[in-house]
Structures are given as C-alpha cells and as structure tokens.
Motif scaffolding. Structure first.
Motif, PDB file in Angstrom:
ATOM      1  N   ASN A 149      50.305  30.932  49.211  1.00  0.00           N
ATOM      2  CA  ASN A 149      50.102  31.220  47.790  1.00  0.00           C
ATOM      3  C   ASN A 149      48.627  31.373  47.437  1.00  0.00           C
ATOM      4  OD1 ASN A 149      52.822  31.188  47.314  1.00  0.00           O
ATOM      5  ND2 ASN A 149      52.856  29.265  46.198  1.00  0.00           N
ATOM      6  N   ALA A 150      47.778  30.587  48.090  1.00  0.00           N
ATOM      7  CA  ALA A 150      46.339  30.689  47.820  1.00  0.00           C
ATOM      8  C   ALA A 150      45.846  32.095  48.141  1.00  0.00           C
ATOM      9  CB  ALA A 150      45.574  29.655  48.632  1.00  0.00           C
ATOM     10  N   GLU A 151      46.300  32.642  49.249  1.00  0.00           N
ATOM     11  CA  GLU A 151      45.912  34.007  49.627  1.00  0.00           C
ATOM     12  C   GLU A 151      46.482  35.027  48.644  1.00  0.00           C
ATOM     13  OE1 GLU A 151      46.945  37.028  53.261  1.00  0.00           O
ATOM     14  OE2 GLU A 151      46.449  34.960  53.813  1.00  0.00           O
ATOM     15  N   THR A 152      47.727  34.805  48.225  1.00  0.00           N
ATOM     16  CA  THR A 152      48.354  35.718  47.264  1.00  0.00           C
ATOM     17  C   THR A 152      47.594  35.707  45.940  1.00  0.00           C
ATOM     18  OG1 THR A 152      50.518  35.334  48.280  1.00  0.00           O
ATOM     19  CG2 THR A 152      50.502  36.319  46.075  1.00  0.00           C
ATOM     20  N   PHE A 153      47.238  34.518  45.476  1.00  0.00           N
ATOM     21  CA  PHE A 153      46.489  34.391  44.223  1.00  0.00           C
ATOM     22  C   PHE A 153      45.142  35.108  44.327  1.00  0.00           C
ATOM     23  CE2 PHE A 153      48.276  30.935  41.370  1.00  0.00           C
ATOM     24  CZ  PHE A 153      48.186  31.728  40.240  1.00  0.00           C
ATOM     25  N   GLU A 154      44.487  34.947  45.463  1.00  0.00           N
ATOM     26  CA  GLU A 154      43.201  35.610  45.675  1.00  0.00           C
ATOM     27  C   GLU A 154      43.363  37.132  45.614  1.00  0.00           C
ATOM     28  OE1 GLU A 154      40.025  35.937  49.299  1.00  0.00           O
ATOM     29  OE2 GLU A 154      40.931  33.979  48.941  1.00  0.00           O
ATOM     30  N   ASN A 155      44.435  37.634  46.239  1.00  0.00           N
ATOM     31  CA  ASN A 155      44.705  39.081  46.222  1.00  0.00           C
ATOM     32  C   ASN A 155      45.055  39.566  44.819  1.00  0.00           C
ATOM     33  OD1 ASN A 155      44.237  39.235  48.981  1.00  0.00           O
ATOM     34  ND2 ASN A 155      46.384  39.004  49.509  1.00  0.00           N
ATOM     35  N   LEU A 156      45.804  38.762  44.073  1.00  0.00           N
ATOM     36  CA  LEU A 156      46.134  39.105  42.688  1.00  0.00           C
ATOM     37  C   LEU A 156      44.870  39.193  41.847  1.00  0.00           C
ATOM     38  CD1 LEU A 156      47.975  39.503  40.228  1.00  0.00           C
ATOM     39  CD2 LEU A 156      48.336  37.024  40.198  1.00  0.00           C
ATOM     40  N   GLY A 157      44.001  38.200  41.975  1.00  0.00           N
ATOM     41  CA  GLY A 157      42.746  38.205  41.224  1.00  0.00           C
ATOM     42  C   GLY A 157      41.886  39.404  41.570  1.00  0.00           C
ATOM     43  N   ALA A 158      41.844  39.758  42.857  1.00  0.00           N
ATOM     44  CA  ALA A 158      41.059  40.920  43.286  1.00  0.00           C
ATOM     45  C   ALA A 158      41.637  42.203  42.711  1.00  0.00           C
ATOM     46  CB  ALA A 158      41.021  40.992  44.812  1.00  0.00           C
ATOM     47  N   SER A 159      42.956  42.273  42.632  1.00  0.00           N
ATOM     48  CA  SER A 159      43.611  43.461  42.077  1.00  0.00           C
ATOM     49  C   SER A 159      43.289  43.616  40.585  1.00  0.00           C
ATOM     50  CB  SER A 159      45.127  43.347  42.283  1.00  0.00           C
ATOM     51  OG  SER A 159      45.802  44.427  41.719  1.00  0.00           O
ATOM     52  N   VAL A 160      43.343  42.515  39.849  1.00  0.00           N
ATOM     53  CA  VAL A 160      43.022  42.556  38.414  1.00  0.00           C
ATOM     54  C   VAL A 160      41.548  42.920  38.218  1.00  0.00           C
ATOM     55  CG1 VAL A 160      42.829  41.167  36.320  1.00  0.00           C
ATOM     56  CG2 VAL A 160      44.879  40.999  37.734  1.00  0.00           C
ATOM     57  N   ALA A 161      40.672  42.313  39.012  1.00  0.00           N
ATOM     58  CA  ALA A 161      39.233  42.609  38.905  1.00  0.00           C
ATOM     59  C   ALA A 161      38.962  44.074  39.215  1.00  0.00           C
ATOM     60  CB  ALA A 161      38.442  41.711  39.854  1.00  0.00           C
ATOM     61  N   GLU A 162      39.634  44.600  40.221  1.00  0.00           N
ATOM     62  CA  GLU A 162      39.451  46.010  40.591  1.00  0.00           C
ATOM     63  C   GLU A 162      39.909  46.935  39.472  1.00  0.00           C
ATOM     64  OE1 GLU A 162      41.173  49.097  43.939  1.00  0.00           O
ATOM     65  OE2 GLU A 162      41.000  46.977  44.468  1.00  0.00           O
ATOM     66  N   SER A 163      40.991  46.568  38.797  1.00  0.00           N
ATOM     67  CA  SER A 163      41.483  47.401  37.702  1.00  0.00           C
ATOM     68  C   SER A 163      40.475  47.461  36.560  1.00  0.00           C
ATOM     69  CB  SER A 163      42.835  46.892  37.186  1.00  0.00           C
ATOM     70  OG  SER A 163      42.686  45.716  36.428  1.00  0.00           O
ATOM     71  N   LEU A 164      39.692  46.391  36.401  1.00  0.00           N
ATOM     72  CA  LEU A 164      38.703  46.346  35.328  1.00  0.00           C
ATOM     73  C   LEU A 164      37.474  47.200  35.621  1.00  0.00           C
ATOM     74  CD1 LEU A 164      38.796  42.590  34.329  1.00  0.00           C
ATOM     75  CD2 LEU A 164      39.520  44.543  32.941  1.00  0.00           C
ATOM     76  N   ALA A 165      37.245  47.503  36.897  1.00  0.00           N
ATOM     77  CA  ALA A 165      36.045  48.250  37.282  1.00  0.00           C
ATOM     78  C   ALA A 165      35.987  49.611  36.598  1.00  0.00           C
ATOM     79  CB  ALA A 165      35.988  48.410  38.793  1.00  0.00           C
ATOM     80  N   ASP A 166      37.140  50.250  36.438  1.00  0.00           N
ATOM     81  CA  ASP A 166      37.181  51.574  35.820  1.00  0.00           C
ATOM     82  C   ASP A 166      37.839  51.556  34.442  1.00  0.00           C
ATOM     83  OD1 ASP A 166      35.997  52.778  38.073  1.00  0.00           O
ATOM     84  OD2 ASP A 166      37.933  52.869  39.085  1.00  0.00           O
ATOM     85  N   ALA A 167      38.025  50.365  33.893  1.00  0.00           N
ATOM     86  CA  ALA A 167      38.713  50.258  32.609  1.00  0.00           C
ATOM     87  C   ALA A 167      37.824  50.720  31.468  1.00  0.00           C
ATOM     88  CB  ALA A 167      39.142  48.807  32.369  1.00  0.00           C
ATOM     89  N   PRO A 168      38.429  51.265  30.424  1.00  0.00           N
ATOM     90  CA  PRO A 168      37.650  51.614  29.222  1.00  0.00           C
ATOM     91  C   PRO A 168      36.985  50.362  28.639  1.00  0.00           C
ATOM     92  CG  PRO A 168      39.898  52.487  29.096  1.00  0.00           C
ATOM     93  CD  PRO A 168      39.848  51.560  30.280  1.00  0.00           C
ATOM     94  N   GLN A 169      36.018  50.573  27.797  1.00  0.00           N
ATOM     95  CA  GLN A 169      35.251  49.446  27.251  1.00  0.00           C
ATOM     96  C   GLN A 169      35.936  48.759  26.076  1.00  0.00           C
ATOM     97  OE1 GLN A 169      32.431  48.120  28.682  1.00  0.00           O
ATOM     98  NE2 GLN A 169      33.200  49.478  30.275  1.00  0.00           N
ATOM     99  N   THR A 170      36.942  49.380  25.494  1.00  0.00           N
ATOM    100  CA  THR A 170      37.588  48.734  24.348  1.00  0.00           C
ATOM    101  C   THR A 170      38.391  47.523  24.829  1.00  0.00           C
ATOM    102  OG1 THR A 170      39.575  50.099  24.464  1.00  0.00           O
ATOM    103  CG2 THR A 170      37.770  50.936  23.127  1.00  0.00           C
ATOM    104  N   PRO A 171      38.319  46.413  24.132  1.00  0.00           N
ATOM    105  CA  PRO A 171      38.987  45.194  24.592  1.00  0.00           C
ATOM    106  C   PRO A 171      40.503  45.344  24.707  1.00  0.00           C
ATOM    107  CG  PRO A 171      38.019  44.880  22.407  1.00  0.00           C
ATOM    108  CD  PRO A 171      37.541  46.191  22.907  1.00  0.00           C
ATOM    109  N   THR A 172      41.120  46.082  23.783  1.00  0.00           N
ATOM    110  CA  THR A 172      42.573  46.265  23.854  1.00  0.00           C
ATOM    111  C   THR A 172      42.948  47.034  25.116  1.00  0.00           C
ATOM    112  OG1 THR A 172      42.724  46.265  21.441  1.00  0.00           O
ATOM    113  CG2 THR A 172      44.601  47.167  22.658  1.00  0.00           C
ATOM    114  N   ASP A 173      42.200  48.092  25.413  1.00  0.00           N
ATOM    115  CA  ASP A 173      42.481  48.858  26.630  1.00  0.00           C
ATOM    116  C   ASP A 173      42.264  48.013  27.879  1.00  0.00           C
ATOM    117  OD1 ASP A 173      43.217  51.167  25.298  1.00  0.00           O
ATOM    118  OD2 ASP A 173      41.214  52.035  25.341  1.00  0.00           O
ATOM    119  N   GLN A 174      41.272  47.144  27.856  1.00  0.00           N
ATOM    120  CA  GLN A 174      41.042  46.260  29.001  1.00  0.00           C
ATOM    121  C   GLN A 174      42.225  45.312  29.201  1.00  0.00           C
ATOM    122  OE1 GLN A 174      37.287  44.377  28.205  1.00  0.00           O
ATOM    123  NE2 GLN A 174      36.105  46.200  28.744  1.00  0.00           N
ATOM    124  N   LEU A 175      42.731  44.762  28.112  1.00  0.00           N
ATOM    125  CA  LEU A 175      43.901  43.886  28.213  1.00  0.00           C
ATOM    126  C   LEU A 175      45.106  44.636  28.775  1.00  0.00           C
ATOM    127  CD1 LEU A 175      43.617  41.923  24.841  1.00  0.00           C
ATOM    128  CD2 LEU A 175      43.333  40.973  27.142  1.00  0.00           C
TER     129      LEU A 175
END
Length: 196
Positions: A63-89
């Motif tokens: 689970n620790a590895e899965t959580f780390e991969n989940l966090g990396a996936s969310v962080a990666e999605s934010l790299a190209d996300a629009p700047q508006t907070p709603t779009d980021q959510l």
C-alpha cells in the motif's frame, strides 16, 4: 555469514512484496493468501513471518508503494493543469479517478485493509493522505480565503470523501447508481458547484 543471511532476507522481502502486488492486482486483497505467496516466492510459509510481522504488514508495504504512485499521478496531473483553482481541483479529482480505474484492486487495498479496533493508521499512511490533502488545500485556500485552517481542513476532507465516494460507487460493478463512463463529468459538475 550474517551478511548472507541479511541478503537472503532482503531478497525474500523484495520477492514477497512483488508477488503480493501481483496477486492483489489480479485478484484483489480479499483473495491474498500467505500459502500462495510462499509458493510464489519458493519459501516456507513460516519464512514470510520472519520477514513481515503478519500478512497485514506485507499489505501495508504494498500500500505504501501504491500511495506513492497515486501521489505522483496527482502531482503529474497538476504540472499541466490550468491556473484556475476550480480547474485544478477537477484535474486532480479526475486523475484520482483514472488512477483508481487503472489500478483498481491496488487502490481498493488502500482502504480495505483491516485493522484491529482502536488501532490508528500508520504514520506513513497519514503522511501520504496529508500530501493528497495538501494538493487539495492549495486551490481551496484561493477559493475560500476567509476560511480558517480548521474550516479548510474539514472542507478538504469532505471534498476528498465526496470524490472518493463517486469513484468508489462508479467503479463498483455491483452498483448501478453511478455510471462509470460519466464519472469525470459527475466529478466536474460537483466541483464546479462548489466553486460557484
């Protein structure tokens, strides 16, 4: 001599984690059996408990590895996300959905592991959840600048719980209430209402 024993123990640990991950991925946490893992790793059943306290400890390691991969996936999605907070959510929530769909049994294992009554989650679990909550908190602090830290923390947890529930019901084949193909749209609708 001690070095060889430790090396064998470390190799067995790595093998057991790998086999547990494969079995959870294929069959889900409820079908994970120590005897199967011992056969997979080519070791005696008792050898598992020389490396891990019990099967739950092994699952927590996966689970620790899965959580780390989940966090990396969310962080990666934010790299190209629009700047508006709603779009980021929305982008983060949809990334959470896509990760869960692509890693369904591993994702379910994060929440389905049984703990004795009164036992809290391990520190690493709380730290990983804290990181996910920090990603959510950042845009919420822009959307709700008048909320104090406690209010925003409650809102963050409520928002995570809402998205998690939508994803859980949508990916559960036994549930007819949330159609899986419309999950991203539902998530977007909910989060846009929050910001309006």
């Amino acid at each position: 001599m001690a070095g060889k024993v430790e090396a064998r123990r470390a190799a067995l640990r790595t093998a057991l984690i790998s086999h547990a991950k494969k079995r959870i991925t294929a069959d889900g946490l409820k079908n994970l059996r120590a005897r199967d893992l011992a056969n997979d790793a080519g070791c005696a059943l008792g050898a598992i408990y020389n490396v891990f306290g019990d099967l739950g400890d092994l699952v927590l390691t996966v689970n620790a590895e899965t959580f780390e991969n989940l966090g990396a996936s969310v962080a990666e999605s934010l790299a190209d996300a629009p700047q508006t907070p709603t779009d980021q959510l929305i982008i983060m929530a949809q990334s959470y959905h896509h990760f869960a769909a692509a890693n369904y049994h591993l994702w379910r294992a994060l929440f389905d592991i049984e703990r004795p009554a009164g036992e809290t989650a391990p520190e690493w679990y709380l730290a990983e959840m804290g990181q996910l909550f920090a990603y959510i908190d950042a845009p919420l602090s822009v959307l709700f600048p008048d909320h104090d830290t406690e209010q925003r923390a409650l809102l963050t947890k409520a928002l995570f719980s809402s998205v998690h529930g939508i994803v859980l019901l949508g990916l559960d084949e036994a549930s007819a209430g949330v159609p899986a193909p419309q999950l991203d749209k539902m998530i977007s609708l909910v989060l846009k209402q929050l910001a309006s």
